[in-house]
Design a protein around this motif. Structure first.
Motif, short mmCIF file in Angstrom:
data_model
loop_
_atom_site.label_atom_id
_atom_site.label_comp_id
_atom_site.label_asym_id
_atom_site.label_seq_id
_atom_site.Cartn_x
_atom_site.Cartn_y
_atom_site.Cartn_z
N PHE A 108 0.83 -1.21 0.00
CA PHE A 108 0.00 0.00 0.00
C PHE A 108 0.87 1.26 0.00
O PHE A 108 0.57 2.23 -0.68
CB PHE A 108 -0.93 0.01 1.22
CG PHE A 108 -1.86 1.20 1.24
CD1 PHE A 108 -3.09 1.12 0.60
CD2 PHE A 108 -1.52 2.38 1.89
CE1 PHE A 108 -3.94 2.21 0.60
CE2 PHE A 108 -2.36 3.47 1.88
CZ PHE A 108 -3.59 3.39 1.24
N GLY A 109 1.93 1.24 0.78
CA GLY A 109 2.76 2.43 0.95
C GLY A 109 3.61 2.81 -0.25
O GLY A 109 3.96 3.98 -0.42
N LYS A 110 3.96 1.82 -1.07
CA LYS A 110 4.81 2.11 -2.23
C LYS A 110 4.13 3.11 -3.16
O LYS A 110 3.00 2.91 -3.59
CB LYS A 110 5.14 0.83 -2.99
CG LYS A 110 6.15 -0.01 -2.26
CD LYS A 110 6.54 -1.24 -3.04
CE LYS A 110 7.54 -2.03 -2.19
NZ LYS A 110 7.64 -3.41 -2.60
N GLY A 111 4.87 4.19 -3.47
CA GLY A 111 4.36 5.20 -4.38
C GLY A 111 3.37 6.17 -3.76
O GLY A 111 2.83 7.03 -4.46
N ALA A 119 -4.37 7.96 6.59
CA ALA A 119 -5.80 7.88 6.26
C ALA A 119 -6.27 6.43 6.22
O ALA A 119 -7.34 6.09 6.76
CB ALA A 119 -6.07 8.58 4.93
N GLU A 120 -5.49 5.56 5.59
CA GLU A 120 -5.87 4.15 5.50
C GLU A 120 -5.85 3.49 6.88
O GLU A 120 -6.76 2.71 7.21
CB GLU A 120 -4.94 3.41 4.55
CG GLU A 120 -5.23 1.93 4.41
CD GLU A 120 -6.59 1.60 3.81
OE1 GLU A 120 -7.03 0.45 3.96
OE2 GLU A 120 -7.23 2.48 3.20
N ASN A 174 -8.85 4.59 8.79
CA ASN A 174 -10.02 3.93 8.22
C ASN A 174 -10.10 2.48 8.72
O ASN A 174 -11.17 2.00 9.08
CB ASN A 174 -9.96 3.97 6.69
CG ASN A 174 -11.27 3.58 6.07
OD1 ASN A 174 -12.33 3.97 6.55
ND2 ASN A 174 -11.20 2.81 5.01
N ARG A 175 -8.97 1.79 8.76
CA ARG A 175 -8.94 0.41 9.26
C ARG A 175 -9.25 0.36 10.75
O ARG A 175 -9.84 -0.60 11.23
CB ARG A 175 -7.57 -0.22 9.01
CG ARG A 175 -7.33 -0.54 7.55
CD ARG A 175 -5.91 -1.04 7.33
NE ARG A 175 -5.68 -1.33 5.93
CZ ARG A 175 -5.16 -2.46 5.48
NH1 ARG A 175 -4.76 -3.39 6.32
NH2 ARG A 175 -5.00 -2.65 4.19
N LEU A 176 -8.82 1.39 11.47
CA LEU A 176 -9.06 1.43 12.91
C LEU A 176 -10.54 1.44 13.23
O LEU A 176 -10.97 0.89 14.25
CB LEU A 176 -8.37 2.66 13.52
CG LEU A 176 -8.38 2.77 15.04
CD1 LEU A 176 -7.59 1.62 15.65
CD2 LEU A 176 -7.80 4.11 15.48
N THR A 215 -3.51 -2.96 13.04
CA THR A 215 -3.62 -1.66 12.39
C THR A 215 -2.36 -0.83 12.65
O THR A 215 -1.85 -0.14 11.76
CB THR A 215 -4.87 -0.91 12.88
OG1 THR A 215 -6.01 -1.73 12.62
CG2 THR A 215 -5.03 0.42 12.18
N LYS A 216 -1.84 -0.91 13.86
CA LYS A 216 -0.63 -0.17 14.18
C LYS A 216 0.57 -0.73 13.41
O LYS A 216 1.40 0.04 12.91
CB LYS A 216 -0.36 -0.21 15.68
CG LYS A 216 0.73 0.75 16.12
CD LYS A 216 0.77 0.90 17.63
CE LYS A 216 1.78 1.96 18.02
NZ LYS A 216 1.73 2.23 19.46
N VAL A 217 0.65 -2.04 13.28
CA VAL A 217 1.72 -2.66 12.49
C VAL A 217 1.59 -2.19 11.03
O VAL A 217 2.59 -1.87 10.38
CB VAL A 217 1.66 -4.20 12.59
CG1 VAL A 217 2.54 -4.87 11.55
CG2 VAL A 217 2.08 -4.64 14.00
N PHE A 218 0.36 -2.15 10.53
CA PHE A 218 0.14 -1.68 9.16
C PHE A 218 0.69 -0.26 9.01
O PHE A 218 1.42 0.04 8.06
CB PHE A 218 -1.36 -1.70 8.82
CG PHE A 218 -1.67 -1.06 7.50
CD1 PHE A 218 -1.62 -1.81 6.34
CD2 PHE A 218 -1.99 0.28 7.40
CE1 PHE A 218 -1.88 -1.22 5.10
CE2 PHE A 218 -2.24 0.88 6.19
CZ PHE A 218 -2.19 0.12 5.03
#
Length: 145
Positions: free
Chosen positions: A51-54, A62-63, A66-68, A80-83
């Motif tokens: 997700f983070g690439k680019g 934001a993502e 949203n997941r939280l 979610t924190k690991v993400f």
């Protein structure tokens, strides 16, 4: 021996036994669930890096927020924190995103910044957001080194 001493000793003994039981239960739970949790962690890291690439750091925030909203319990919050941690590592985090972020050792500033930042992002007085936003603080502290 006075009665109050007996009562105190019994309370201490019961507390100790409850602590030991809690440790044993937790250890058995970790043994039975450890591999599954480890696999979920690997999946979360891979998702975050992809997700983070680019993208920039704001997209990661934001993502993660949203997941939280849909994260269930402690494990969901931890995933979610690991993400967020790994997404920020893979993304381009502009220096402006870390402006005003206090060092993790600045406890009073951290408390106020956390409240302000979560409110700014639409999560006023939200403890889950406060715990999540700590990942941004750690990322910024590491970037300053």
């Amino acid at each position: 021996m006075p009665t109050w001493v007996k009562v105190v000793l019994v309370v201490i003994l019961v507390g100790f036994l409850l602590l030991v039981a809690g440790v044993v239960i937790f250890a058995r739970w970790m043994k039975s669930q450890g591999a599954r949790l480890q696999e979920q962690g690997k999946v979360a890291i891979a998702e975050a890096e992809a997700f983070g690439k680019g993208k920039d750091g704001e997209a990661c925030m934001a993502e993660a927020l949203n997941r939280l909203k849909t994260a269930e319990g402690f494990i969901g919050e931890a995933k979610t924190k690991v993400f967020l941690q790994h997404c920020l590592q893979a993304a381009t985090v502009p220096p402006a995103m870390c402006e005003g972020v206090p060092a993790p050792t600045e406890l009073m500033k951290t408390a106020q910044w956390t409240l302000d930042e979560c409110a700014r992002r639409g999560f006023p007085n939200n403890q889950r957001c406060a715990r999540l936003i700590g990942a941004l603080q750690v990322h910024c502290a590491m970037a300053k080194r």
